[in-house]
Motif scaffolding. Structure first.
Motif, PDB file in Angstrom:
ATOM      1  N   TRP A 104       0.958  -1.162   0.082  1.00 47.11           N
ATOM      2  CA  TRP A 104      -0.001   0.024  -0.042  1.00 47.11           C
ATOM      3  C   TRP A 104       0.999   1.265  -0.041  1.00 47.11           C
ATOM      4  O   TRP A 104       0.652   2.324  -0.742  1.00 47.11           O
ATOM      5  CB  TRP A 104      -0.901   0.151   1.282  1.00 47.11           C
ATOM      6  CG  TRP A 104      -2.347  -0.432   0.975  1.00 47.11           C
ATOM      7  CD1 TRP A 104      -3.197  -0.125   0.018  1.00 47.11           C
ATOM      8  CD2 TRP A 104      -3.284  -1.122   1.697  1.00 47.11           C
ATOM      9  NE1 TRP A 104      -4.303  -0.341   0.040  1.00 47.11           N
ATOM     10  CE2 TRP A 104      -4.480  -1.227   1.241  1.00 47.11           C
ATOM     11  CE3 TRP A 104      -3.117  -1.707   3.075  1.00 47.11           C
ATOM     12  CZ2 TRP A 104      -5.471  -1.845   2.051  1.00 47.11           C
ATOM     13  CZ3 TRP A 104      -3.902  -2.226   3.852  1.00 47.11           C
ATOM     14  CH2 TRP A 104      -5.372  -2.224   3.158  1.00 47.11           C
ATOM     15  N   THR A 105       1.944   1.232   0.828  1.00 48.42           N
ATOM     16  CA  THR A 105       2.799   2.544   0.873  1.00 48.42           C
ATOM     17  C   THR A 105       3.912   2.487   0.165  1.00 48.42           C
ATOM     18  O   THR A 105       4.545   3.447   0.274  1.00 48.42           O
ATOM     19  CB  THR A 105       3.325   2.482   2.438  1.00 48.42           C
ATOM     20  OG1 THR A 105       3.979   1.387   2.736  1.00 48.42           O
ATOM     21  CG2 THR A 105       2.131   2.557   3.547  1.00 48.42           C
ATOM     22  N   ASN A 106       4.026   1.649  -0.730  1.00 52.79           N
ATOM     23  CA  ASN A 106       5.102   1.876  -1.723  1.00 52.79           C
ATOM     24  C   ASN A 106       6.648   1.343  -1.026  1.00 52.79           C
ATOM     25  O   ASN A 106       7.465   2.030  -1.327  1.00 52.79           O
ATOM     26  CB  ASN A 106       5.361   2.847  -2.563  1.00 52.79           C
ATOM     27  CG  ASN A 106       5.682   2.405  -4.214  1.00 52.79           C
ATOM     28  OD1 ASN A 106       5.579   1.321  -4.497  1.00 52.79           O
ATOM     29  ND2 ASN A 106       6.515   3.390  -4.728  1.00 52.79           N
ATOM     30  N   CYS A 135       1.336   7.960  -1.316  1.00 53.41           N
ATOM     31  CA  CYS A 135       2.402   7.153  -1.097  1.00 53.41           C
ATOM     32  C   CYS A 135       3.585   7.376  -2.305  1.00 53.41           C
ATOM     33  O   CYS A 135       4.525   6.687  -2.079  1.00 53.41           O
ATOM     34  CB  CYS A 135       2.390   5.844  -0.579  1.00 53.41           C
ATOM     35  SG  CYS A 135       1.669   5.925   1.079  1.00 53.41           S
ATOM     36  N   LEU A 136       3.062   8.045  -3.234  1.00 52.75           N
ATOM     37  CA  LEU A 136       3.958   8.167  -4.497  1.00 52.75           C
ATOM     38  C   LEU A 136       4.261   9.510  -4.860  1.00 52.75           C
ATOM     39  O   LEU A 136       3.390  10.229  -5.080  1.00 52.75           O
ATOM     40  CB  LEU A 136       3.230   7.558  -5.590  1.00 52.75           C
ATOM     41  CG  LEU A 136       3.033   6.177  -5.713  1.00 52.75           C
ATOM     42  CD1 LEU A 136       2.084   5.626  -7.045  1.00 52.75           C
ATOM     43  CD2 LEU A 136       4.240   5.256  -5.822  1.00 52.75           C
ATOM     44  N   ALA A 137       5.506   9.684  -5.026  1.00 54.55           N
ATOM     45  CA  ALA A 137       5.880  11.030  -5.335  1.00 54.55           C
ATOM     46  C   ALA A 137       5.834  11.196  -6.772  1.00 54.55           C
ATOM     47  O   ALA A 137       5.515  10.433  -7.366  1.00 54.55           O
ATOM     48  CB  ALA A 137       7.443  11.153  -5.076  1.00 54.55           C
ATOM     49  N   GLU A 138       5.746  12.414  -7.400  1.00 55.83           N
ATOM     50  CA  GLU A 138       5.255  12.589  -8.550  1.00 55.83           C
ATOM     51  C   GLU A 138       6.496  12.126  -9.596  1.00 55.83           C
ATOM     52  O   GLU A 138       7.505  12.153  -9.414  1.00 55.83           O
ATOM     53  CB  GLU A 138       5.571  14.279  -8.867  1.00 55.83           C
ATOM     54  CG  GLU A 138       5.136  14.531 -10.435  1.00 55.83           C
ATOM     55  CD  GLU A 138       5.124  16.211 -10.589  1.00 55.83           C
ATOM     56  OE1 GLU A 138       4.864  16.512 -11.816  1.00 55.83           O
ATOM     57  OE2 GLU A 138       5.322  16.740  -9.636  1.00 55.83           O
TER      58      GLU A 138
END
Length: 360
Positions: free
Chosen positions: A265-267, A310-313
């Motif tokens: 879920w949180t990478n 939880c994903l940066a660009e």
């Protein structure tokens, strides 16, 4: 910081200790925000922590310990009468019937050689009469008829551990900046199991030679695990540098670790921490150790995909979406049925890079 303590495990490694009382007893927004921040820090840096203020009464944990002692004190032939097939995660597991490292796809020197014994209970399908759930996953429990109080003692602790696990998912939602109750839709018929473990061998069966494994290296499978354990050495946790460390809970504290689904879920912002159990050997004799792990694994049909928050660009997701059923069944096929799990590459790579200090 108020409400937060660090327990020194080894000179360079600490397991955070967090008082979750503001979520259990009721607290103001400031207190809950502080707890959520502490949990986020623990999940990002260690993946293992211990909790105080959980509200589990001492007489309930004492009852659990009594039930564990009662069952594992029965003769082996009686305990074997409560074995279930590997696909049914219920009942008794004798010593050397499992190999937890196979849940990572890692072959140990000898297959099915973890020397712990266990007894599992879980949520049966009839708990949710409005749903059609697979009986293999939500199987009925088997209860030892030789022990009158076993079912009530274990059931009382199961209910408390379930409450604690659901409280922790409330904290997780706050810590991850998600809407309140975010995890409810993934856990309203959660595949929860309590595994009671006994680490002991009959007298004269340990000679001090050979590869003796209490419980092989593994990550837990689901969302979060709530662990009651004796304050006896044996449990070890792998840190982010690939070094193993001993972990022992404080008096009356519960240990908590994250499972694979939360890491997905949180990478991997939050860690699904590799851990194992070494034989607690004192003066050439294995010292008995007990534990009870409550696995809060989520709905069997829930799809787990990386949270956008939880994903940066531009950051890619490390994992493809997967159902709880697909993930948990592959893990159990490894540990219980001896079929190496081919879909745990990331966890296996972390283990391969670890300090391979022997288990004995």
């Amino acid at each position: 910081m108020e409400g937060y303590a660090e327990v020194m495990v080894e000179r360079s490694f600490v397991v955070p200790s967090v008082d979750i009382g503001p979520y259990v007893r009721g607290g103001d927004d400031v207190a809950r925000t502080r707890v959520a921040a502490q949990i986020d820090e623990a999940c990002r840096t260690v993946g293992f922590f211990q909790i105080r203020g959980h509200g589990v009464p001492e007489h309930v944990t004492a009852g659990l310990a009594s039930a564990i002692d009662g069952f594992f004190g029965l003769p082996l032939e009686v305990k074997n009468g409560y074995r279930c097939p590997p696909a049914i995660n219920r009942g008794y597991t004798p010593p050397k019937a499992e190999s937890l490292s196979l849940s990572l796809g890692v072959e140990s020197a000898a297959r099915m050689n973890d020397y712990f014994e266990a007894f599992n209970v879980g949520v049966p399908a009839r708990t949710y009469p409005h749903l059609t759930l697979p009986e293999t996953d939500y199987a009925d429990n088997v209860w030892p008829s030789e022990l009158d109080a076993f079912a009530s003692q274990v059931g009382a602790y199961f209910a408390e551990a379930q409450r604690v696990a659901r409280t922790l998912t409330r904290v997780f939602a706050d810590a991850l900046g998600l809407p309140a109750g975010f995890f409810d839709a993934f856990t309203d018929h959660s595949l929860d199991v309590l595994r009671m473990n006994n680490y002991a061998l009959p007298p004269d069966t340990y000679t001090g030679h050979g590869d003796l494994i209490g419980m092989g290296e593994h990550t837990d499978y689901g969302i979060v695990t709530v662990l009651w354990a004796d304050r006896i050495a044996g449990l070890q946790v792998l840190d982010t540098r690939g070094v193993w460390h001993d972990v022992c809970p404080d008096e009356s504290a519960l240990l908590v670790n994250l499972g694979d689904l939360t890491a997905r879920w949180t990478n991997e912002r939050w860690l699904s921490t590799l851990h194992r159990v070494k034989p607690p050997i004192v003066d050439g004799t294995i010292r008995r150790r007990r534990s009870a792990a409550y696995f809060h694994d989520g709905n069997i049909d829930a799809v787990i995909a990386t949270l956008p928050t939880c994903l940066a660009e531009g950051e890619p997701a490390r994992y493809a979406p997967i159902t709880v059923a697909e993930h948990v069944r592959a893990k159990l096929a490894g540990s219980r049925a001896g079929t190496p799990n081919a879909s745990a590459e990331r966890e296996a790579a972390r283990l391969a890079a670890a300090d391979r200090a022997p288990l004995s």
